[in-house]
Design a protein around this motif. Sequence first.
Motif, short mmCIF file in Angstrom:
data_model
loop_
_atom_site.label_atom_id
_atom_site.label_comp_id
_atom_site.label_asym_id
_atom_site.label_seq_id
_atom_site.Cartn_x
_atom_site.Cartn_y
_atom_site.Cartn_z
N ARG A 233 -5.05 -14.06 -105.11
CA ARG A 233 -6.50 -13.84 -105.86
C ARG A 233 -6.88 -15.21 -105.98
O ARG A 233 -6.36 -16.24 -106.58
N LEU B 186 -12.50 -20.00 -99.75
CA LEU B 186 -13.36 -18.57 -99.77
C LEU B 186 -14.33 -18.84 -98.65
O LEU B 186 -14.64 -18.11 -97.81
N ARG C 17 -14.61 -16.98 -94.88
CA ARG C 17 -15.71 -15.93 -95.03
C ARG C 17 -16.54 -16.11 -93.85
O ARG C 17 -17.00 -15.40 -92.83
N ARG D 71 -18.92 -16.42 -106.37
CA ARG D 71 -18.21 -15.46 -105.87
C ARG D 71 -16.81 -15.68 -106.02
O ARG D 71 -15.89 -14.96 -106.39
N ARG E 216 -12.69 -11.33 -107.73
CA ARG E 216 -12.72 -10.27 -107.00
C ARG E 216 -12.49 -10.42 -105.38
O ARG E 216 -12.80 -9.62 -104.63
N SER E 217 -11.79 -11.33 -105.21
CA SER E 217 -11.56 -11.84 -103.55
C SER E 217 -9.97 -12.31 -103.67
O SER E 217 -9.47 -13.07 -104.63
N VAL F 255 -8.74 -12.36 -95.70
CA VAL F 255 -9.81 -12.32 -96.76
C VAL F 255 -10.00 -11.04 -97.17
O VAL F 255 -10.42 -9.98 -96.12
N SER G 112 -12.68 -8.76 -100.42
CA SER G 112 -13.18 -8.76 -101.85
C SER G 112 -13.61 -7.11 -102.22
O SER G 112 -13.34 -6.32 -101.34
N SER H 270 -15.75 -6.79 -97.23
CA SER H 270 -15.59 -8.06 -96.43
C SER H 270 -14.01 -8.48 -95.99
O SER H 270 -13.62 -9.67 -95.95
#
Length: 184
Positions: free
Chosen positions: A8, A17, A21, A50, A55-56, A68, A70, A85
């Motif tokens: 997480r 992240l 992304r 984020r 939550r990713s 990755v 989310s 995502s």
Amino acid sequence: MTGTAVVRVSRADWPTLKDVRLRALAADPAAFASTLAREQAFEDEVWRERAGAGRSFIARRDGAVVGVVSYYLEDARPGERQLASMWVAPQARRFGVAHALVEAVQEAAAAEGAARLTLFVVDDNDAARRLYERLGFRPTGEVQALPTDPRRSEVRYALALVGADQAEVQRQAGCLPARRPRGR
């Protein structure tokens, strides 16, 4: 390649992240409802928020970040969480990375009390559609225009979630596959 470790993301992980992304948007732009240009323009604080939301998840193989995903709560659907995502680097595909990422979201959503996990798949993304169907997701019949290209559409899929205690009982009874080992 060795096993996949899924973790997480925390606020301190925002550079990771952001990097993964942006790699996802650059590598597979047609798979997302956002664009590389849009997200490259985000201030670092957006990435901190984020990441800090918890939550990713990111996936690593051999120390490299290769995936990755989310998820979030939709205001109008309190009993659901939406997976979004999702991306796995091309060199890490077909090694169970996507399955491990989805499993992490399933467990997190169930722990929050969600009864259903949903997601949208771009209509011509056959590989993603097949993956999600293998994992038990089914189309709901809901279709919407893709925000980045209204000429294309995306279809909502859903999966009923089982609470963690119920899932273990079902696994032991052979109704669910054995849990895949995942690093933390």
